[in-house]
Design an enzyme around this catalytic site. Structure first.
Site, PDB file in Angstrom:
ATOM      1  N   GLU A  19     -29.415  18.627  11.263  1.00 45.39           N
ATOM      2  CA  GLU A  19     -30.073  19.860  10.754  1.00 45.39           C
ATOM      3  C   GLU A  19     -29.874  19.771   9.043  1.00 45.39           C
ATOM      4  O   GLU A  19     -30.607  20.004   8.405  1.00 45.39           O
ATOM      5  CB  GLU A  19     -29.482  21.154  11.242  1.00 45.39           C
ATOM      6  CG  GLU A  19     -30.102  21.405  12.758  1.00 45.39           C
ATOM      7  CD  GLU A  19     -29.292  20.813  13.759  1.00 45.39           C
ATOM      8  OE1 GLU A  19     -29.854  20.496  14.875  1.00 45.39           O
ATOM      9  OE2 GLU A  19     -28.132  20.209  13.546  1.00 45.39           O
ATOM     10  N   HIS A  89     -28.120  28.878  22.614  1.00 38.03           N
ATOM     11  CA  HIS A  89     -29.608  28.798  22.572  1.00 38.03           C
ATOM     12  C   HIS A  89     -30.302  30.111  22.450  1.00 38.03           C
ATOM     13  O   HIS A  89     -31.649  29.998  22.780  1.00 38.03           O
ATOM     14  CB  HIS A  89     -29.950  27.732  23.691  1.00 38.03           C
ATOM     15  CG  HIS A  89     -29.449  26.436  23.846  1.00 38.03           C
ATOM     16  ND1 HIS A  89     -28.162  26.204  24.197  1.00 38.03           N
ATOM     17  CD2 HIS A  89     -30.021  25.402  23.068  1.00 38.03           C
ATOM     18  CE1 HIS A  89     -28.134  25.029  24.050  1.00 38.03           C
ATOM     19  NE2 HIS A  89     -29.185  24.299  23.534  1.00 38.03           N
TER      20      HIS A  89
END
Length: 297
Positions: A19, A89
């Site tokens: 990321e 998540h």
């Protein structure tokens, strides 16, 4: 789907699952004048890129005195609970960006909103964090225009007008708020059977913020001045959440109009759980309780 085939691998390509790297790459592209759309697969994993976003993308225009900008960067990321995502998540991370000048943070509630707001984000002169409630990917259905259109950023939308209470949310919890309003009005609901008949006629003004940084202060304050009561709902924890910022501003600008304390309904101050996500997220019953408390204060 089909973007790579239509636009070629020169423009549409996968990146390593890093990321910090993919966001940094997007900042570099934007700084060179290209339009860059970086996708972080889950908003939970945007944190390794937090330094790049906060210290580079958000400050690039300011530190260069307007000579350079990363404003052509849009970062997309699925967010919020989906029923089985657990602690890595299902998180809502929007409040982590609320104190970062130079960014915009957008969260749509439906396909039409997603398209119009995303196109506005891509064309906006500032870098934008575009958070997509993942549970809506397969549950929210609309006939979405194929033509090019945009919706304004930093402009809240009043979904249902009202005069007795202002109910504010964004993204997936808006649908839960609508459920709570229906339960309030429905005398046959076993959950709301104890509610006084006069409360069932309460007129609730439901507002979708759409953009939470910078958020539409004028629309919210004008509504609260009219209704005198305010409830704010989000999936992120209540402490230091979006609701905290809104409630602080509301009490400052509409203090003399308030008939009850501003109520916040959000996730619990714990990590997102492995199981029973519905007990963590603000469900219709919790929102209904907040509405009743505020209306009867």
């Amino acid at each position: 789907m089909g973007l790579e085939a239509e636009y070629s691998r020169e423009r549409v390509f996968n990146t390593p699952l890093c990321e910090q790297g993919l966001v940094g790459f997007g900042i570099g592209m934007a700084a060179m004048g290209h339009t860059a759309i970086a996708e972080v697969q889950f908003a939970d994993y945007i944190l390794p890129a937090y330094d790049q976003i906060v210290n580079e993308a958000a400050k690039y225009n300011y530190r260069s005195g307007g000579q350079h900008s990363a404003g052509k960067l849009t970062i997309r990321a699925p967010c919020m609970g989906v029923g089985h995502g657990a602690l890595y998540h299902s998180q809502s991370v929007e409040q982590l960006f609320m104190g970062v000048p130079g960014l915009k943070v957008v969260i749509p509630r439906s396909p039409i909103q997603a398209k119009g707001l995303l196109l506005s984000s891509i064309r906006d002169p500032d870098p934008v964090i575009f958070l997509e409630p993942k549970i809506l990917y397969r549950s929210s259905v609309e006939h979405c225009p194929v033509d090019d259109f945009t919706l304004p950023l930093s402009s809240a939308e009043i979904l249902t007008p009202g005069k007795d209470l202002t109910l504010i949310s964004y993204g997936a919890p808006l649908y839960t708020c609508a459920q709570a309003i229906e339960m309030l009005r429905n005398p046959s609901s076993t959950i709301s059977a104890h509610i006084s008949p006069h409360l069932r006629t309460a007129s609730i003004e439901l507002i979708d913020l759409r953009t939470i940084l910078p958020w539409d202060r004028e629309t919210v304050v004008e509504s609260v001045r009219k209704t005198g009561r305010c409830v704010i709902v989000h999936e992120a924890p209540v402490t230091a959440g979006v609701g905290a910022e809104i409630s602080a501003h509301v009490q400052k600008e509409a203090f003399l109009n308030l008939e009850a304390p501003v109520e916040r309904v959000g996730g619990w101050d714990t990590p997102f759980p492995h199981v029973h996500e519905s007990f963590y997220k603000p469900g219709p019953t919790r929102i209904l309780d907040a509405l009743v408390r505020t209306l009867t204060y």
